[in-house]
Design an enzyme around this catalytic site. Structure first.
Site, PDB file in Angstrom:
ATOM      1  N   LYS A  57       3.528   3.765  16.177  1.00 25.24           N
ATOM      2  CA  LYS A  57       3.448   2.296  16.264  1.00 25.24           C
ATOM      3  C   LYS A  57       3.768   1.707  14.885  1.00 25.24           C
ATOM      4  CE  LYS A  57      -0.688   0.250  15.687  1.00 25.24           C
ATOM      5  NZ  LYS A  57      -0.845  -0.817  14.695  1.00 25.24           N
ATOM      6  N   ASN A  58       3.170   2.295  13.843  1.00 22.19           N
ATOM      7  CA  ASN A  58       3.286   1.686  12.511  1.00 22.19           C
ATOM      8  C   ASN A  58       4.621   1.942  11.840  1.00 22.19           C
ATOM      9  OD1 ASN A  58       0.842   0.586  12.941  1.00 22.19           O
ATOM     10  ND2 ASN A  58      -0.278   1.891  11.502  1.00 22.19           N
TER      11      ASN A  58
ATOM     12  N   ARG B 230      -0.908  -9.238  12.877  1.00 22.66           N
ATOM     13  CA  ARG B 230      -0.688  -9.304  11.422  1.00 22.66           C
ATOM     14  C   ARG B 230       0.648  -8.683  11.050  1.00 22.66           C
ATOM     15  NH1 ARG B 230      -2.274  -9.089   6.308  1.00 22.66           N
ATOM     16  NH2 ARG B 230      -1.415  -7.349   5.118  1.00 22.66           N
TER      17      ARG B 230
ATOM     18  N   CYS C 130      -8.897 -10.316  10.244  1.00 24.95           N
ATOM     19  CA  CYS C 130      -9.306  -9.464  11.374  1.00 24.95           C
ATOM     20  C   CYS C 130     -10.608  -8.770  10.985  1.00 24.95           C
ATOM     21  CB  CYS C 130      -8.204  -8.493  11.742  1.00 24.95           C
ATOM     22  SG  CYS C 130      -7.989  -7.195  10.560  1.00 24.95           S
TER      23      CYS C 130
ATOM     24  N   ARG D 209      -7.213  -9.783   5.181  1.00 25.46           N
ATOM     25  CA  ARG D 209      -5.866  -9.213   5.217  1.00 25.46           C
ATOM     26  C   ARG D 209      -4.895 -10.119   4.444  1.00 25.46           C
ATOM     27  NH1 ARG D 209      -5.609  -5.503   9.436  1.00 25.46           N
ATOM     28  NH2 ARG D 209      -3.804  -4.647   8.372  1.00 25.46           N
ATOM     29  N   PRO D 210      -5.049 -10.170   3.111  1.00 24.49           N
ATOM     30  CA  PRO D 210      -4.214 -11.084   2.331  1.00 24.49           C
ATOM     31  C   PRO D 210      -2.740 -10.683   2.369  1.00 24.49           C
ATOM     32  CG  PRO D 210      -5.383  -9.592   0.873  1.00 24.49           C
ATOM     33  CD  PRO D 210      -5.895  -9.333   2.259  1.00 24.49           C
ATOM     34  N   VAL D 211      -1.872 -11.597   1.982  1.00 25.99           N
ATOM     35  CA  VAL D 211      -0.430 -11.294   1.890  1.00 25.99           C
ATOM     36  C   VAL D 211       0.101 -11.652   0.499  1.00 25.99           C
ATOM     37  CG1 VAL D 211       0.067 -11.474   4.360  1.00 25.99           C
ATOM     38  CG2 VAL D 211       0.148 -13.538   2.925  1.00 25.99           C
ATOM     39  N   ASP D 212      -0.830 -11.753  -0.471  1.00 30.25           N
ATOM     40  CA  ASP D 212      -0.415 -12.151  -1.824  1.00 30.25           C
ATOM     41  C   ASP D 212       0.629 -11.215  -2.422  1.00 30.25           C
ATOM     42  OD1 ASP D 212      -2.755 -10.416  -1.724  1.00 30.25           O
ATOM     43  OD2 ASP D 212      -2.640 -10.422  -3.908  1.00 30.25           O
ATOM     44  N   LEU D 213       0.526  -9.929  -2.114  1.00 28.13           N
ATOM     45  CA  LEU D 213       1.488  -8.972  -2.693  1.00 28.13           C
ATOM     46  C   LEU D 213       2.868  -9.132  -2.034  1.00 28.13           C
ATOM     47  CD1 LEU D 213      -0.884  -5.879  -2.905  1.00 28.13           C
ATOM     48  CD2 LEU D 213      -0.109  -7.315  -4.813  1.00 28.13           C
TER      49      LEU D 213
ATOM     50  N   ASP E 216      -6.947   4.649   8.750  1.00 26.71           N
ATOM     51  CA  ASP E 216      -6.794   4.489  10.211  1.00 26.71           C
ATOM     52  C   ASP E 216      -7.417   5.642  10.994  1.00 26.71           C
ATOM     53  OD1 ASP E 216      -3.512   2.879  10.200  1.00 26.71           O
ATOM     54  OD2 ASP E 216      -5.509   2.213   9.636  1.00 26.71           O
TER      55      ASP E 216
ATOM     56  N   ARG F 216      -3.473  -1.977  22.050  1.00 32.09           N
ATOM     57  CA  ARG F 216      -2.561  -2.447  20.997  1.00 32.09           C
ATOM     58  C   ARG F 216      -1.806  -1.274  20.384  1.00 32.09           C
ATOM     59  NH1 ARG F 216      -4.488  -7.189  17.184  1.00 32.09           N
ATOM     60  NH2 ARG F 216      -2.387  -6.673  16.512  1.00 32.09           N
TER      61      ARG F 216
HETATM   62  C1  EPZ Z   1      -0.831  -1.016   7.393  1.00 31.97           C
HETATM   63  O1  EPZ Z   1      -1.358  -2.320   7.364  1.00 31.97           O
HETATM   64  C2  EPZ Z   1      -1.146  -0.475   8.782  1.00 31.97           C
HETATM   65  N1  EPZ Z   1      -0.539  -1.328   9.790  1.00 31.97           N
HETATM   66  C3  EPZ Z   1      -2.667  -0.442   8.994  1.00 31.97           C
HETATM   67  O2  EPZ Z   1      -2.895   0.176  10.258  1.00 31.97           O
HETATM   68  C4  EPZ Z   1      -3.288   0.433   7.903  1.00 31.97           C
HETATM   69  O3  EPZ Z   1      -4.696   0.413   8.044  1.00 31.97           O
HETATM   70  C5  EPZ Z   1      -2.900  -0.109   6.512  1.00 31.97           C
HETATM   71  O4  EPZ Z   1      -1.461  -0.176   6.415  1.00 31.97           O
HETATM   72  C6  EPZ Z   1      -3.421   0.785   5.392  1.00 31.97           C
HETATM   73  O5  EPZ Z   1      -2.902   2.073   5.534  1.00 31.97           O
HETATM   74  C7  EPZ Z   1       0.778  -1.207  10.042  1.00 31.97           C
HETATM   75  O6  EPZ Z   1       1.467  -0.407   9.439  1.00 31.97           O
HETATM   76  C8  EPZ Z   1       1.337  -2.085  11.110  1.00 31.97           C
HETATM   77  P1  EPZ Z   1      -1.899  -2.857   3.534  1.00 31.97           P
HETATM   78  P2  EPZ Z   1      -0.999  -3.305   6.130  1.00 31.97           P
HETATM   79  O7  EPZ Z   1      -1.072  -4.014   3.159  1.00 31.97           O
HETATM   80  O8  EPZ Z   1       0.330  -2.939   5.580  1.00 31.97           O
HETATM   81  C9  EPZ Z   1      -4.688  -5.062   0.506  1.00 31.97           C
HETATM   82  C10 EPZ Z   1      -3.716   0.338  12.437  1.00 31.97           C
HETATM   83  O9  EPZ Z   1      -4.870   0.634  12.762  1.00 31.97           O
HETATM   84  N2  EPZ Z   1      -3.598  -6.037   0.422  1.00 31.97           N
HETATM   85  O10 EPZ Z   1      -1.407  -1.468   3.206  1.00 31.97           O
HETATM   86  O11 EPZ Z   1      -1.214  -4.675   6.578  1.00 31.97           O
HETATM   87  C11 EPZ Z   1      -5.360  -5.058   1.875  1.00 31.97           C
HETATM   88  O12 EPZ Z   1      -6.397  -6.013   1.917  1.00 31.97           O
HETATM   89  C12 EPZ Z   1      -3.489  -0.636  11.302  1.00 31.97           C
HETATM   90  O13 EPZ Z   1      -2.673   0.829  12.939  1.00 31.97           O
HETATM   91  C13 EPZ Z   1      -3.641  -7.018  -0.565  1.00 31.97           C
HETATM   92  O14 EPZ Z   1      -4.582  -7.080  -1.344  1.00 31.97           O
HETATM   93  O15 EPZ Z   1      -2.135  -2.904   5.093  1.00 31.97           O
HETATM   94  C14 EPZ Z   1      -5.914  -3.650   1.971  1.00 31.97           C
HETATM   95  O16 EPZ Z   1      -7.163  -3.574   1.325  1.00 31.97           O
HETATM   96  C15 EPZ Z   1      -4.779  -1.312  10.859  1.00 31.97           C
HETATM   97  N3  EPZ Z   1      -2.618  -7.928  -0.650  1.00 31.97           N
HETATM   98  C16 EPZ Z   1      -4.899  -2.822   1.192  1.00 31.97           C
HETATM   99  O17 EPZ Z   1      -4.153  -3.738   0.371  1.00 31.97           O
HETATM  100  C17 EPZ Z   1      -1.523  -7.875   0.194  1.00 31.97           C
HETATM  101  O18 EPZ Z   1      -0.615  -8.713   0.049  1.00 31.97           O
HETATM  102  C18 EPZ Z   1      -3.931  -2.086   2.083  1.00 31.97           C
HETATM  103  O19 EPZ Z   1      -3.377  -3.044   2.959  1.00 31.97           O
HETATM  104  C19 EPZ Z   1      -1.498  -6.863   1.175  1.00 31.97           C
HETATM  105  C20 EPZ Z   1      -2.538  -5.948   1.273  1.00 31.97           C
END
Ligand code: EPZ
Length: 422
Positions: free
Chosen positions: A22-23, A91, A115, A120-124, A309, A401
């Protein structure tokens, strides 16, 4: 809303095929926006998240055809605004942002909602887009990105306080494929799903090196062409069924896996006393339930570390593993909603400050429980497999999902489960 009733006590045996990831599918589907040509993507799992992504692409103007696991997408002409109604539901839809901006020089995407697993920020993501030259405005819940003179390659560091960002790395990598000049992403996510996306993009004519490591280099090109691609196996679905087999199995075999992607999960399950045997090619494995079991310490970390996960599913396995286990989630410190539900079934778990301390109990007892997020619901299904009595899990849409036909696969292995439509 559907419910799943899991009758405890049956022994799992036999074999199943693991579905496509899925991911990996979600960003790869979004990457089709980068080309006007046909993209054929195979082994896309039939789950609601991929269906949402296909709906979003359709709403953006893509021509999409799906037959079983194969999706054909043609993005001849696309709009620059992703529909709020669809984007807010998932997201991962944030990863249409990079391709839209690169292709059109403008993108409007709504801010994703939070969630239960945490903020779930998107700042990065936005830091990366800005570094590539985009102007960003956030108003009324929408992010508007513009790059009138196109995107310019640059050096970007994507490390956040909880490690690198997977979808953030995907977004920047996709945007950079059509930027002028070279982009270097430092502290990039190295997940297999990021590498699968890079392989898809390179097959479209992109010039990406280093994907799968912490430093990714993208040399911009003028255009990308159509491609055919088969998505990698879903390592989290495989890990979930490994845990199910360790809990309730008698030599269950999983086909279409990738041993390399499963190293940390395999190590954790074997450390608690079970045995996992792979074939020579590493494409299938058999789980032998252990006799001498013991608690383990797990700390989630970015790939190749133990995946967040798989944290909930491992907690369900350890809830009835003799001894004390400690599970720390450094990526989503609030991702413990499943623990309250497992405690309703008699588990002995204390959660504090991003860490769960589990004292293994002999047996859990069935209780009506509620799914809260995708992986928490999988943990409740696992717990129900060996609990005394029948466990009813409500809000099954969470599990739908990300797990393709999970009830059918469990039934194939001999579990006694039934989906009840409300
Ligand atoms: C991906 O989400 C996966 N989803 C998530 O799987 C998985 O838990 C996560 O990576 C971590 O491995 C998909 O691939 C669709 P991140 P993603 O950005 O990319 C912080 C599932 O169960 N962060 O890697 O959205 C964030 O808060 C899902 O299949 C920022 O600070 O996660 C977290 O603590 C759930 N700023 C960490 O980074 C940002 O702009 C990792 O988040 C983005 C993220």
């Amino acid at each position: 809303m559907d419910k799943l009733i899991v009758h405890g006590g049956s022994t799992l045996e036999g074999s199943i095929n693991i579905s496509g990831s899925k991911n990996a599918s979600l960003p790869i589907l979004a990457a089709a926006l980068l080309s006007e040509d046909d993209c054929i993507i195979r082994r896309v799992p039939d789950v609601s998240d991929t269906n949402y992504m296909i709906q979003i692409l359709g709403a953006l103007g893509a021509d999409v055809e799906r037959s079983s696991g194969t999706v054909r997408i043609t993005c001849a002409k696309i709009a620059d605004t992703a529909p709020y109604e669809l984007v807010r539901r998932m997201r991962a839809s944030i990863c249409v942002m990079g391709p839209m901006l690169a292709r059109l020089g403008r993108a409007v995407v709504s801010l994703p909602g939070g969630c239960v697993i945490g903020d779930r920020p998107v700042d990065l993501h936005l830091k990366g887009m800005e570094a590539l030259g985009a102007k960003i405005e956030i108003e009324g819940g929408d992010i508007t990105l513009t790059a009138k003179n196109g995107l310019k390659g640059t050096k970007i560091n994507l490390a956040g306080t909880h490690g690198p960002t997977v979808l953030g790395t995907d977004n920047v990598m996709m945007a950079a494929t059509l930027a002028e000049g070279t982009t270097v992403i430092e502290d990039a996510a190295a997940e297999p799903e990021v590498l699968d996306l890079a392989n898809f993009l390179n097959a479209m004519g992109a010039k990406i090196t280093g994907a799968g490591t912490r430093t990714i280099t993208i040399e911009g090109v003028d255009a990308l062409h159509g491609v055919e691609h088969t998505v990698i196996p879903d390592r989290i679905e495989a890990g979930t069924f490994m845990a199910a087999a360790a809990l309730a199995g008698n030599d269950v075999t999983l086909k279409r896996v990738n041993r390399e992607h499963l190293k940390a999960i395999t190590a954790a399950i074997e450390e608690s006393g079970h045995k996992i045997e792979f074939n020579k090619a590493g494409t299938q494995c058999t789980i032998h339930r252990g006799e001498q079991l013991s608690g383990v310490e797990i700390e989630t970390s970015p790939y190749p570390g133990y995946p967040t996960d798989m944290q909930a599913q491992m907690t369900a396995l350890l809830a009835t593993t003799p001894g004390i286990s400690v599970i720390k989630d450094t990526i989503f410190p609030q991702r413990f909603m499943h623990c309250a539900e497992l405690k309703r079934m008699g588990a002995d778990i204390k959660v504090d400050n991003g860490t769960a301390v589990v004292h293994g109990v002999k047996k859990l007892t069935a209780a009506p429980v509620m799914a809260s997020d995708l992986r928490a619901s999988a943990a409740l299904v696992l717990a129900g497999l060996t609990a005394k009595g029948s466990t009813t899990i409500s809000r099954l849409y969470h599990i739908d999902r990300g797990y393709e036909h999970i009830d059918e696969k469990l039934l194939m292995l001999g579990a006694e489960v039934e989906r009840v439509r409300d």
